[in-house]
Design an enzyme around this catalytic site. Sequence first.
Site: not given
Ligand code: GAL
Length: 960
Positions: A420, A490
């Site tokens: 990010e 993620e």
């Molecule tokens: C993503 C980010 C993580 C964490 C997650 C939400 O956007 O990469 O670091 O913030 O969202 O828990």
Amino acid sequence: MSFRTTASVDYVEDVSPGRGALPPRAWYASSDAKSLSLNGSWRFRLSATADGEDDSFAGEGYDPVAWAEVTVPGHWVLQGDGAFGSPIYTNHLYPFPVDPPHVPTENPTGDHLRVFDLPDDWPTEDDGGAVLRFDGVESCARVWLNGTELGEFKGSRLPHEFAVGQLLKPAGNVLAVRVHQWSAGSYLEDQDQWWLPGIFRDVTLLHRPAGAAGDFFVHASYDHTTGEGTLRVDSDVDGRVSVPGLDIDVATGEQVTVAVEPWSAETPKLYDGELVTAGERVPLRIGFRTVALEDGLIKVNGKAILFKGVNRHEWHPEQGRALDLETMREDVLLMKRHNLNAVRTSHYPPHPAFLDLCDEYGLWVIDECDLETHGFTEQGWRDNPVDDDRWTPALLDRAARMVERDKNHPSVVFWSLGNEAGTGRGLTAMAEWIHGRDSSRLVHYEGDWNCRDTDVYSRMYASHEEVERIGQGLDGGAGKRRELPFIQCEYGHAMGNGPGGIADYQRIFEAHDRLQGGFIWEWIDHGIKHPELGYAYGGDFGEELHDGNFVCDGLIFPDRTPSPGLVEYKKVIEPVRIEGDVADGTVRVTNAYDFADLSHLEFEFSYQVDGLPTGAHTLTVPPLAPGESAEVKLPAAVPDGNGDDVQWTVRALLAADTAWGSMGHEVAWGQETVTPRTAVTVAASQRPVPGERLLITLGPATFDARSGRPTTICGLDVTGLRLDVWRATTDNDDGASWQDDTRYGVLWRKLGLHRMQHRLDAVELADDALTVRTRVAPAAAEVGLRTVYRWTSDGTRVKLTVSVTPEGHWTVPLPRLGVRFGLPADAAQEVLYFGGGGEAYPDTRAASMLGQWLPSIDALHTPYVRPQENGARADVRWAELGGLRVEGDPEFWFSARRWTNEQLDAARHLTDLTPGDTLWINLDHGQHGIGSQSCGPGPLPQYFLKAEPTEFSFVFSTTG
Ligand code: GAL
């Protein structure tokens, strides 16, 4: 030696990576060169500003008489019982004004002092030099040894070394380290986590003998077509490389090819070797493997792999990011035991020992650079350091420190540029440098969907539908991206109860070659152990800006107990599929590993009647190769269930102890119902009889004549039995603040589903039933649920049939639908039931195995750090507690807790929940799905609990 009276602190806001440190190199533990750990107790002084004190403390003879002590490795804000400030949690907001590279004047600065002697056997100065290594300091440090300044550095989760040989004395060495919480580097370290200053990884003095090894690069590839591995160790200092197990003894730089067993996450074969230079012996652990992008797929050793991964932050509830080896090992063992095969080291390189463990036990690693500038999104990414050439040297320094430190780990298959950070030239420069330095691995970065710099199309929290489209290649996109494989770096946001819908993702991943799996967000809840609150989260330290419990979103609780989310994930990604064909009595077993055959497993088979096993049999399954399946005949005849249901269960167990699991450890299982049960029937033979004190008796139950509610059932006092539609909203119900479309937790509350009013319309007595007519609805709304409770009895049992008819225009699903009632608190300490084991909801029920279970009431509670709906058991046929038996038609969801749903809803921390004088039972016909909306998509439509005409019943009787 002279000291300034006011220390210059310009370096704090300098965008350069620092001054004075040695070039980065491979991280290794020498076999024979001496080293001295400088971990332990250090003297400590905290100042409110970067220039609060001069640097005279670094000089010899300084007496830190009034100084406190801290433990290194550690974060000062987690020590000193609050005397040294406190942690701050923000997701992406910078907790200071965004004016790069400037940081606040209020800049907590910790001066650290350690006086040490060299051990008696420490070699003399003629015998080489010495290096002082810092493995991690947040966020900027300036270092002096014996009064001489060594330099200063930034890059919190990266190693920095200084040459110190000429400065060392046999005794009384004074090491002084000034650490600033905020620096220009903080702009590059805006990861979603606690801001925790300190020397949080090891500090070590390393002897570097004359002729010691310097930097070296182990190149160990595998050719799957020949079964041969090729080894070449490039070394700054010439020497010899030996691998006794392979009869290899070659010079550094010389290439050799021999037959080997390859390394993979499933078969982590490591060969012990040694690099010997004139002055040093260095142990090597060599894994032969080849990572390639081929035919649009990520292949290792010629095979496309499927990531079943997790994002891991380093976390310990008391030590923060200062982890010891045993904690790291616990993480790896837990991962292996739950079928995970991959880790993304979100969002920085971990302690190097963690990668040793990944090599040893077998996990694919995406090693991520210590880089995130997410807070710039608030200003449309203006002034983003990754698109500003002045910062590029710092970015390249970070890339190099990661790659050079970790390049000899076979487990690392991807380098990730960071997280990010938007897009920009700095990222491109990093990718170009990495590709040039190490062509044997691929490059990852999620933030650029055009994949300008990457070898994989990576996304986070894409919906099932979008992932399916990407799998089919229907996602459009720029030319390069179309050729790339896809991963979700993620997905499945494990905040609180959930994540839901991961089985559905897995099915999609497995259906399309282009989809190479994903990484659940995230591994562990970053709760901080707190004397009053249990575990603290954002806001609990009075932070000015914070993001609450968004920091508690892991598959394991802060104390590393697995949450139901991890148990679910284990089942969803199990490497053996066991599915039954009930009609012809066979079971299909499929090997879902990428490399291993099934010879390390044995299979156990049993039937169960009414949830109780009738004996175990061995099932003989051939040692299937990856991807193969076999139909296996069930080895016994179906037992007679006598009206009870009958299931078979097949379990795949480790046949022998492995490095990570004991013989008998369950790797996978399958279960099928062979004969369904026949639902219990109750002849409505009894008449409700009005009696004294406004009580009505119907079979074994008594009712209040005015409300029509039961007061006793089978001799047990019952209070407040009524329809219940509310659940203490989960983090995933509440959704993320930036998603305003369908956050049902918010919409439910807006509609008033947490404050339903129950209007009594009639209590009717007939020859065969007591009927109670009600309307359940929130104030101020037209919607309501016409609810009729019909009670019948055959004299010994009493049956409740609930009919629900929605009225008005319902635009939201229901949180839950069922009845709740209270029992005296001491009525039961445990419940015996036949249904699914473990917590489950409509889209988190893959791991819910049918059987008879006997949990304590307390064990039914899942301790989510922020309390919320939890603990439901699925597919319950019957449950017994306090002498009462409840049978459902159809199967129901069972919950029991020592507080009401409303109390659960109001609690902010676990310590807010205290048992009352009532044990509250929910018998639910339905529950709404869980989804992943605390960061990603909500539940899929098939898991919605729609408001629609419904009828369900429960039969109550005495147990035994
Ligand atoms: C993503 C980010 C993580 C964490 C997650 C939400 O956007 O990469 O670091 O913030 O969202 O828990």
